[in-house]
Design a protein around this motif. Structure first.
Motif, PDB file in Angstrom:
ATOM      1  N   ASN A  95       1.063  -1.268  -0.036  1.00 42.18           N
ATOM      2  CA  ASN A  95       0.079  -0.159  -0.003  1.00 42.18           C
ATOM      3  C   ASN A  95       0.963   1.335   0.035  1.00 42.18           C
ATOM      4  OD1 ASN A  95       0.875   0.215   2.716  1.00 42.18           O
ATOM      5  ND2 ASN A  95      -1.117  -0.805   3.718  1.00 42.18           N
ATOM      6  N   GLY A 138      -2.085   1.305  10.511  1.00 42.33           N
ATOM      7  CA  GLY A 138      -1.480   1.589   8.924  1.00 42.33           C
ATOM      8  C   GLY A 138      -0.361   1.736   8.806  1.00 42.33           C
ATOM      9  N   GLU A 142      -8.918  -6.610   6.462  1.00 40.84           N
ATOM     10  CA  GLU A 142      -8.904  -5.414   7.169  1.00 40.84           C
ATOM     11  C   GLU A 142      -9.975  -4.544   6.596  1.00 40.84           C
ATOM     12  OE1 GLU A 142      -5.212  -3.203   6.723  1.00 40.84           O
ATOM     13  OE2 GLU A 142      -4.233  -4.972   6.822  1.00 40.84           O
ATOM     14  N   ARG A 143     -10.879  -4.726   5.512  1.00 41.34           N
ATOM     15  CA  ARG A 143     -11.864  -3.965   5.027  1.00 41.34           C
ATOM     16  C   ARG A 143     -12.723  -3.894   6.022  1.00 41.34           C
ATOM     17  NH1 ARG A 143     -14.803  -7.033   0.197  1.00 41.34           N
ATOM     18  NH2 ARG A 143     -15.665  -4.882   0.076  1.00 41.34           N
ATOM     19  N   ASP A 196     -11.644  -1.226   8.541  1.00 42.36           N
ATOM     20  CA  ASP A 196     -11.798   0.175   7.676  1.00 42.36           C
ATOM     21  C   ASP A 196     -12.747   0.730   7.702  1.00 42.36           C
ATOM     22  OD1 ASP A 196      -8.773   0.226   7.317  1.00 42.36           O
ATOM     23  OD2 ASP A 196      -9.144  -0.629   5.433  1.00 42.36           O
ATOM     24  N   SER A 237     -14.129   7.042   1.322  1.00 44.04           N
ATOM     25  CA  SER A 237     -13.403   5.654   1.979  1.00 44.04           C
ATOM     26  C   SER A 237     -14.536   4.448   2.289  1.00 44.04           C
ATOM     27  CB  SER A 237     -12.729   5.675   3.420  1.00 44.04           C
ATOM     28  OG  SER A 237     -12.152   4.652   3.816  1.00 44.04           O
ATOM     29  N   ASN A 278     -14.689   0.993  -0.407  1.00 42.25           N
ATOM     30  CA  ASN A 278     -14.666  -0.183   0.348  1.00 42.25           C
ATOM     31  C   ASN A 278     -15.526  -1.359   0.186  1.00 42.25           C
ATOM     32  OD1 ASN A 278     -13.760  -2.186   2.251  1.00 42.25           O
ATOM     33  ND2 ASN A 278     -13.390  -0.965   3.815  1.00 42.25           N
ATOM     34  N   THR A 316      -7.610  -1.194  -0.625  1.00 36.59           N
ATOM     35  CA  THR A 316      -6.249  -0.444  -0.342  1.00 36.59           C
ATOM     36  C   THR A 316      -6.616   1.084  -0.390  1.00 36.59           C
ATOM     37  OG1 THR A 316      -5.303  -2.135  -1.622  1.00 36.59           O
ATOM     38  CG2 THR A 316      -3.974   0.039  -1.570  1.00 36.59           C
ATOM     39  N   LYS A 329      -8.605   2.066   2.781  1.00 39.19           N
ATOM     40  CA  LYS A 329      -7.511   2.103   3.912  1.00 39.19           C
ATOM     41  C   LYS A 329      -6.624   3.377   4.017  1.00 39.19           C
ATOM     42  CE  LYS A 329      -3.661  -0.139   6.189  1.00 39.19           C
ATOM     43  NZ  LYS A 329      -3.012  -1.522   6.316  1.00 39.19           N
ATOM     44  N   SER A 377      -9.358   6.494   4.863  1.00 40.65           N
ATOM     45  CA  SER A 377     -10.104   6.158   6.104  1.00 40.65           C
ATOM     46  C   SER A 377      -8.892   6.756   7.186  1.00 40.65           C
ATOM     47  CB  SER A 377     -10.363   5.128   6.493  1.00 40.65           C
ATOM     48  OG  SER A 377      -9.278   4.007   6.446  1.00 40.65           O
TER      49      SER A 377
END
Length: 873
Positions: A130, A401, A410-411, A414, A457, A461, A467, A470, A473
């Motif tokens: 990322n 992060g 991880e979505r 986020d 964001s 998402n 990506t 994240k 956000s």
């Protein structure tokens, strides 16, 4: 032997002269006889000299034509041997002053291994990296490149030293005298010793120079390999960055309502733990490299705290208005050390070079956390508690992060961060819209920013772009809190400026007026606010990964050559010219203002102040800025003649007034008839001079209004300056007393009243009997005060005391009186009398008993009859 050679030489010369004379008689040309003979004699002398040198020295074949006479030769050998001995000593010191390359020996293998590991990491995270990953790698590469550049600089400096040493040795070696060697060292032992010493030193230094050249060439090769490896790795990182930017805007995984289309190799926590050692090593290495800078920053914090603490103590001890001053700095007084850290951290961000993402995040965390103590005092309690409740989101989101890899699971985290940001933004916007307070506009703008980033964001998402989600956000939440911290930084900085100014004043009984305080705050706030906004946007673009792209595009646009007719130009030169002019005007105005403020507060007398000469400082700064702008923008100075020609035409058509005011301002600055702070009167305009500008001057009237007066009027109109030579002022009072008063007593009472400390003894106060008025005898009082700032207060005080003294001594202050003589009475006099009686009845006390109705009625009828009878008469 020597005598025989001289005799042979003389015979040979005589033969040449005879032969030359015979030849001249045949040709008739006798002008070249003696020159020919002289040259021949000189050649013979040189032949003799060379023969003498050959008997003493052994020399090379190519040195015969450069060898001087034997006497001069010996003198030169002695002189040059000393000179070359000193130069060879310096070369020896230069070669022995070899830099310590042991650190380079240790660091180059470590850096190569590090870049090898980074290359493997780049390959590993190429598909799941990322922006934070790219920023972390780039920061690491910046550290390596900085170290590699340091190695190259040290090597380059050493190469220059070796080249300099080689040039000196070649210069000495090329001297023909040094190549001579005595055939018999016993003939001239001192010279033989000097020559052999120099030749031995040359050979030794040559050998040492060659050894060091080979060694430095080896280091050059190793550093060059390091540089090539670094360039290759940077190209790989740039390619990964382009891939991440391209991939992040495309669909990466399934929509939120679809089944997962990805496989989880490592959990969210595992991925973060993997990044901890790399982030830790980056942070430690960066702190080691910047240890001197960070130590200096901590020292600056301590110095600010020390001086601010002393300033507060001085204000408390010396100032009469200490309570009002401390009330204005209450924001920082309770948390002074924290406030010192807060005003230092933004400057650390500005001046530190290539900060790593880990260091920046950690420093930002400290900055926001400490700003919370100031937010508690600055903002309403509801606003503060909103910030405190959502603070854990700010704390956790940027921390996770820092994970370099992307775990698509991880979505959901986020989504939680984005939803929290949306909630915080809506609640904060409603609160700032419902209640207006200091800083509400800033919080409202930051709420809109947070809401925009959080909604974007959340949306991307849901549609399978984790990506990108994240990145936005984390940036939304972190920059929201960072923006609040920068706003509080501006407010805290203003308080520090104010307390430093108050502490620096020499007058203990003077408080900065509200207008001065507001003016200082506005001027400083503009500069610091611009600095904070630029810093905020810089952090935003860097974390988004847009800074390099935007910067490169902007540079390409500005530096592209363009043509306009025969003129070639670039937008960069025009922009640079405008920026330098704007900066010069800004500096001129602010330096002039603060110089005038400092001048008024510290100048002990009018003659020692800069006053209107501050205008010259302003003009000097603007002029210097203009010429610097011309030079930087590469505008030929001969083009100024064209500008001046156009300006002269403009003056002829309609700029006479402006030029007149400009010249008048310069005349005022040199002649100084008016100074800043003077009490003046121009026509009907009265006030205090606040500023002498380029075109006009600013005068603050006593009612608070500001008068803009052209400089030409100050010279053309009659000007009264009450404070030109001093601030003394005469006060004049006209006091009237009744004609029946005892005049000697009145004179004595008035003289006693004027005996007070604030009234000057020289010139003495005077009391005169002025005139016989219509209703009073008028006395004229004349007295002086040392400072005209208090003349109104003193005048009022004197008049009050006169009134009291007259009352105690039964002295009457008369009022206008008139005697009326009525020749006839109006016919409606009875109506007037009735009206007066009704008024008296209304105003009569309530405890007086009314008469009976019958008596009052009979009396009224009787009075009416009498009034009617009198009116008829």
């Amino acid at each position: 032997m020597r005598l025989q050679k001289q005799i042979v030489s003389l015979i040979f010369s005589f033969f040449l002269i005879t032969q030359a004379q015979a030849q001249a008689q045949e040709t008739g040309d006798t002008t070249g006889i003696f020159s020919q003979v002289d040259s021949t004699i000189i050649e013979n002398q040189e032949i003799g000299t060379n023969q003498a040198i050959d008997t003493l020295f052994v020399r090379k074949q190519d040195t015969r034509q450069n060898i001087p006479k034997i006497g001069l030769l010996l003198n030169q050998i002695v002189t040059k041997s000393k000179k070359y001995a000193i130069e060879l000593g310096n070369v020896n010191l230069l070669l022995k002053a070899k830099p310590d390359f042991s650190e380079m020996d240790d660091r180059i293998p470590v850096l190569k291994n590090t870049m090898t590991e980074l290359a493997e990491v780049v390959i590993e995270y190429e598909e799941k990296g990322n922006n934070r990953f790219i920023n972390g790698i780039e920061n690491f590469l910046n550290l390596i490149e900085e170290e590699q550049q340091n190695f190259e600089d040290r090597i380059s400096k050493r190469v220059d030293d070796l080249v300099e040493a080689g040039d000196k040795l070649d210069k000495i070696r090329q001297d023909t005298i040094i190549s001579l060697t005595l055939k018999n060292s016993e003939t001239l032992p001192e010279i033989d010793r000097e020559l052999r010493s120099i030749q031995n030193k040359l050979r030794s230094l040559d050998s040492l120079l060659i050894t060091q050249e080979l060694e430095i060439a080896s280091y050059q090769s190793r550093v060059s390999d390091l540089s090539i490896q670094l360039l290759g790795l940077r190209e790989s990182v740039n390619q990964s960055e382009r891939n991440i930017q391209r991939r992040s805007w495309k669909k990466e995984i399934n929509y939120i309502w679809e089944a997962p289309s990805y496989e989880i190799e490592d959990s969210f926590l595992t991925n973060f733990i993997k990044s901890v050692p790399i982030n830790g090593s980056v942070l430690i290495r960066f702190v080691e490299k910047k240890s001197l800078f960070l130590t200096s920053s901590l020292l600056v914090v301590c110095l600010i705290y020390f001086f601010s603490k002393r300033a507060i103590k001085n204000v408390i001890a010396r100032k009469e208005f200490a309570e009002q001053i401390l009330e204005r700095i209450k924001l920082i007084q309770n948390q002074l050390f924290i406030s010192c850290i807060i005003i230092t951290i933004p400057f650390i961000f500005t001046f530190i070079e290539n900060p790593t993402i880990v260091f920046s995040s950690l420093l930002s965390l400290v900055f926001v956390t400490l700003s919370g103590w100031i937010a508690y005092q600055r903002f309403p309690k509801k606003v503060f508690w909103l910030l405190a409740i959502f603070y854990p989101v700010y704390l956790v989101a940027p921390t996770f992060g820092l994970a370099w890899g992307m775990n698509f699971d991880e979505r959901y985290f986020d989504l939680f961060v984005s939803a929290s940001g949306i909630t915080l933004a809506i609640l904060m916007y409603k609160e700032t819209d419902r209640h207006l307070f200091v800083g509400s506009r800033v919080l409202k703008a930051l709420s809109v920013f947070l809401l925009t980033f959080a909604l974007f964001s959340f949306g991307v998402n849901i549609f399978g772009r984790p990506t990108l989600a994240k990145t936005f956000s984390i940036l939304g939440v972190s920059n929201f809190y960072r923006g609040i911290g920068l706003y509080l930084f501006v407010q805290v900085f203003l308080k520090f400026v104010y307390i430093w100014l108050e502490s620096s004043k020499k007058e203990d009984d003077v408080l900065t007026s509200y207008f001065d305080f507001q003016e200082i705050q506005n001027r400083v706030e503009k500069v610091i606010s611009i600095f904070a906004i630029v810093l905020w946007f810089y952090a935003l673009t860097v974390y988004l990964g847009w800074f390099s792209t935007i910067g490169n595009s902007l540079v390409s646009f500005l530096t592209q050559p363009r043509t306009l007719g025969n003129l070639e130009y670039e937008f960069s030169t025009i922009l640079l010219f405008i920026i330098i002019l704007m900066v010069s005007f800004f500096l001129a105005n602010n330096i002039a203002y603060f110089a005038s403020v400092f001048d008024q507060k510290t100048g002990s007398s009018r003659n020692k102040r800069l006053g209107s000469s501050i205008l010259l400082i302003r003009l000097a700064i603007i002029t210097i800025g203009f010429f610097i702008a011309m030079a930087v923008a590469k505008i030929p100075l001969d083009k100024i003649t064209i500008v001046l020609g156009a300006l002269s035409v403009g003056i002829g058509f309609g700029l006479q007034t402006i030029i007149n005011n400009l010249v008048s301002g310069i005349i005022l600055a040199f002649e100084r008839p008016v100074q800043i702070g003077d009490n003046i009167q121009v026509g009907q305009l009265v006030g205090i001079v606040q500023e002498v500008g380029i075109r006009a001057s600013k005068i603050r009237a006593y009612d608070g209004s500001e008068i803009i007066l052209p400089n030409g009027d100050l010279l053309s109109q009659s000007l009264i300056n009450w404070t030109l030579s001093d601030k003394r002022r005469r006060i004049e009072l006209i006091i009237g007393v009744a004609y029946g008063s005892d005049m000697p007593t009145v004179q004595k009472v008035l003289e006693e009243v004027l005996k007070r400390d604030l009234i000057l003894k020289d010139p003495p106060a005077k009391v005169f009997m002025q005139e016989f008025g219509d209703n009073s005898v008028n006395f004229r009082l004349l007295f002086w005060v040392g400072n005209m700032d208090i003349w109104l207060d003193l005048r009022s005080e004197v008049m009050n005391d006169i009134f009291k003294a007259f009352k105690e001594n039964n002295i009457e202050i008369p009022f206008p009186q008139r005697d009326l003589y009525l020749k006839s009475v109006p016919g409606n006099l009875d109506n007037v009398i009735q009206a007066l009686e009704v008024k008296e009845a209304i105003l009569a006390p309530k405890d007086i008993k009314d008469s009976s109705t019958e008596e009052s009625t009979s009396e009224d009828e009787k009075d009416q009859k009498d009034n009617k009878k009198s009116s008829e008469e």
